[in-house]
Design a protein around this motif. Structure first.
Motif, mmCIF file in Angstrom:
data_model
loop_
_atom_site.group_PDB
_atom_site.id
_atom_site.type_symbol
_atom_site.label_atom_id
_atom_site.label_comp_id
_atom_site.label_asym_id
_atom_site.label_seq_id
_atom_site.Cartn_x
_atom_site.Cartn_y
_atom_site.Cartn_z
ATOM 1 N N MET A 1 -3.079 -2.057 -7.941
ATOM 2 C CA MET A 1 -3.057 -3.252 -8.744
ATOM 3 C C MET A 1 -4.236 -3.208 -9.713
ATOM 4 S SD MET A 1 -1.837 -6.180 -6.090
ATOM 5 C CE MET A 1 -0.982 -7.066 -7.373
ATOM 6 N N GLU A 2 -4.033 -3.801 -10.845
ATOM 7 C CA GLU A 2 -5.047 -3.752 -11.883
ATOM 8 C C GLU A 2 -5.902 -5.011 -11.936
ATOM 9 O OE1 GLU A 2 -2.685 -2.930 -15.334
ATOM 10 O OE2 GLU A 2 -1.872 -1.127 -14.411
ATOM 11 N N ALA A 6 -6.770 -9.657 -7.548
ATOM 12 C CA ALA A 6 -5.821 -9.098 -6.583
ATOM 13 C C ALA A 6 -6.524 -8.065 -5.697
ATOM 14 C CB ALA A 6 -4.629 -8.471 -7.297
ATOM 15 N N LEU A 7 -7.327 -7.211 -6.308
ATOM 16 C CA LEU A 7 -8.072 -6.202 -5.543
ATOM 17 C C LEU A 7 -9.058 -6.863 -4.584
ATOM 18 C CD1 LEU A 7 -8.668 -3.564 -8.365
ATOM 19 C CD2 LEU A 7 -7.081 -3.396 -6.442
ATOM 20 N N LEU A 101 -2.403 1.113 0.088
ATOM 21 C CA LEU A 101 -1.402 1.587 -0.877
ATOM 22 C C LEU A 101 -1.216 0.584 -2.015
ATOM 23 C CD1 LEU A 101 1.451 2.924 1.464
ATOM 24 C CD2 LEU A 101 -0.316 4.251 0.303
ATOM 25 N N PHE A 102 -1.305 -0.712 -1.675
ATOM 26 C CA PHE A 102 -1.123 -1.763 -2.676
ATOM 27 C C PHE A 102 -2.154 -1.670 -3.789
ATOM 28 C CE2 PHE A 102 0.705 -4.801 0.781
ATOM 29 C CZ PHE A 102 1.926 -4.154 0.717
ATOM 30 N N LYS A 103 -3.325 -1.110 -3.499
ATOM 31 C CA LYS A 103 -4.401 -1.038 -4.489
ATOM 32 C C LYS A 103 -4.050 -0.131 -5.667
ATOM 33 C CE LYS A 103 -8.200 -1.737 -1.251
ATOM 34 N NZ LYS A 103 -9.385 -1.114 -0.656
ATOM 35 N N ASP A 104 -3.301 0.954 -5.403
ATOM 36 C CA ASP A 104 -3.027 1.931 -6.466
ATOM 37 C C ASP A 104 -1.591 2.445 -6.365
ATOM 38 O OD1 ASP A 104 -3.164 3.747 -8.521
ATOM 39 O OD2 ASP A 104 -4.402 5.189 -7.433
ATOM 40 N N VAL A 105 -0.645 1.640 -6.839
ATOM 41 C CA VAL A 105 0.753 2.073 -6.785
ATOM 42 C C VAL A 105 1.122 2.991 -7.942
ATOM 43 C CG1 VAL A 105 1.621 0.136 -5.428
ATOM 44 C CG2 VAL A 105 1.543 -0.051 -7.901
ATOM 45 N N ASP A 106 0.182 3.225 -8.847
ATOM 46 C CA ASP A 106 0.442 4.183 -9.923
ATOM 47 C C ASP A 106 0.317 5.616 -9.424
ATOM 48 O OD1 ASP A 106 0.943 2.164 -11.806
ATOM 49 O OD2 ASP A 106 -1.190 1.980 -12.270
ATOM 50 N N ASN A 107 -0.348 5.812 -8.301
ATOM 51 C CA ASN A 107 -0.457 7.128 -7.665
ATOM 52 C C ASN A 107 0.902 7.469 -7.051
ATOM 53 O OD1 ASN A 107 -0.732 8.960 -5.364
ATOM 54 N ND2 ASN A 107 -2.935 8.796 -5.701
ATOM 55 N N LYS A 108 1.462 8.631 -7.409
ATOM 56 C CA LYS A 108 2.826 8.967 -6.973
ATOM 57 C C LYS A 108 2.946 9.084 -5.456
ATOM 58 C CE LYS A 108 2.522 13.981 -7.476
ATOM 59 N NZ LYS A 108 3.104 15.169 -8.058
ATOM 60 N N ASN A 110 1.116 7.361 -3.203
ATOM 61 C CA ASN A 110 1.089 5.992 -2.698
ATOM 62 C C ASN A 110 2.436 5.314 -2.910
ATOM 63 O OD1 ASN A 110 -1.588 6.487 -2.162
ATOM 64 N ND2 ASN A 110 -2.393 4.949 -3.578
ATOM 65 N N LEU A 111 3.020 5.533 -4.079
ATOM 66 C CA LEU A 111 4.315 4.935 -4.383
ATOM 67 C C LEU A 111 5.388 5.467 -3.439
ATOM 68 C CD1 LEU A 111 5.759 2.984 -6.280
ATOM 69 C CD2 LEU A 111 6.180 4.903 -7.825
ATOM 70 N N ALA A 112 5.352 6.752 -3.136
ATOM 71 C CA ALA A 112 6.327 7.344 -2.206
ATOM 72 C C ALA A 112 6.169 6.748 -0.805
ATOM 73 C CB ALA A 112 6.167 8.862 -2.160
ATOM 74 N N ASP A 113 4.921 6.586 -0.343
ATOM 75 C CA ASP A 113 4.691 5.985 0.964
ATOM 76 C C ASP A 113 5.112 4.517 0.977
ATOM 77 O OD1 ASP A 113 3.824 8.312 2.119
ATOM 78 O OD2 ASP A 113 1.712 7.724 2.274
ATOM 79 N N LEU A 114 4.864 3.807 -0.111
ATOM 80 C CA LEU A 114 5.281 2.406 -0.197
ATOM 81 C C LEU A 114 6.801 2.287 -0.127
ATOM 82 C CD1 LEU A 114 4.557 -0.538 -0.491
ATOM 83 C CD2 LEU A 114 4.368 -0.199 -2.960
ATOM 84 N N ARG A 115 7.491 3.193 -0.810
ATOM 85 C CA ARG A 115 8.961 3.196 -0.726
ATOM 86 C C ARG A 115 9.428 3.486 0.705
ATOM 87 N NH1 ARG A 115 9.386 5.830 -6.433
ATOM 88 N NH2 ARG A 115 10.071 4.013 -7.618
ATOM 89 N N GLU A 116 8.720 4.373 1.405
ATOM 90 C CA GLU A 116 9.045 4.688 2.796
ATOM 91 C C GLU A 116 8.857 3.447 3.677
ATOM 92 O OE1 GLU A 116 10.237 6.588 6.206
ATOM 93 O OE2 GLU A 116 10.442 7.319 4.147
#
Length: 124
Positions: A1-2, A6-7, A101-108, A110-116
């Motif tokens: 998140m930017e 939020a951070l 993971l919520f902190k940096d969803v622009d990292n691919k 992190n995004l893959a783990d979030l989708r999992e």
């Protein structure tokens, strides 16, 4: 998140988890506030992940999703040892990891783990 607020909220949730454990009412409220920030940032995977997280915690009064494995598990390969690892300690570690993971969803990754996590919430 930017968003700096939020951070800051994510760090506060993580601190509360360490200090007090899982206090369902407060974490659900905090995650709902965090979701509002994600909506403003227009990050649909994050928005969905936050909603699924607080709904899961509300419905189960606990966090029961394990940390996604780095190695894919073949069907039927999961041992009973792995299945019995769902203790409160590992569940809180998993929730801490999800919050990170919520902190940096622009990292691919992190995004893959979030989708999992999102898939596991829906399958739960």
């Amino acid at each position: 998140m930017e968003n700096a607020n939020a951070l800051k909220l994510i760090k506060q949730i993580q601190s509360d988890l360490i200090a007090n454990g899982l206090v369902v009412e407060s974490i659900v409220e905090d995650l709902k506030k965090l979701r509002e920030f994600a909506l403003l940032e227009e990050k649909p995977v994050l928005v969905k992940g936050l909603r699924l997280t607080y709904e899961h915690i509300e419905n189960n009064q606990a966090f029961l999703i394990p940390i996604p494995s780095d190695e894919p598990i073949e069907e039927g390969e999961e041992s009973t040892v792995e299945a019995s690892k769902s203790t409160e300690k590992t569940d809180l570690e998993s929730l801490q990891y999800l919050l990170s993971l919520f902190k940096d969803v622009d990292n691919k990754h992190n995004l893959a783990d979030l989708r999992e996590y999102n898939s596991r919430f829906q399958a739960f």
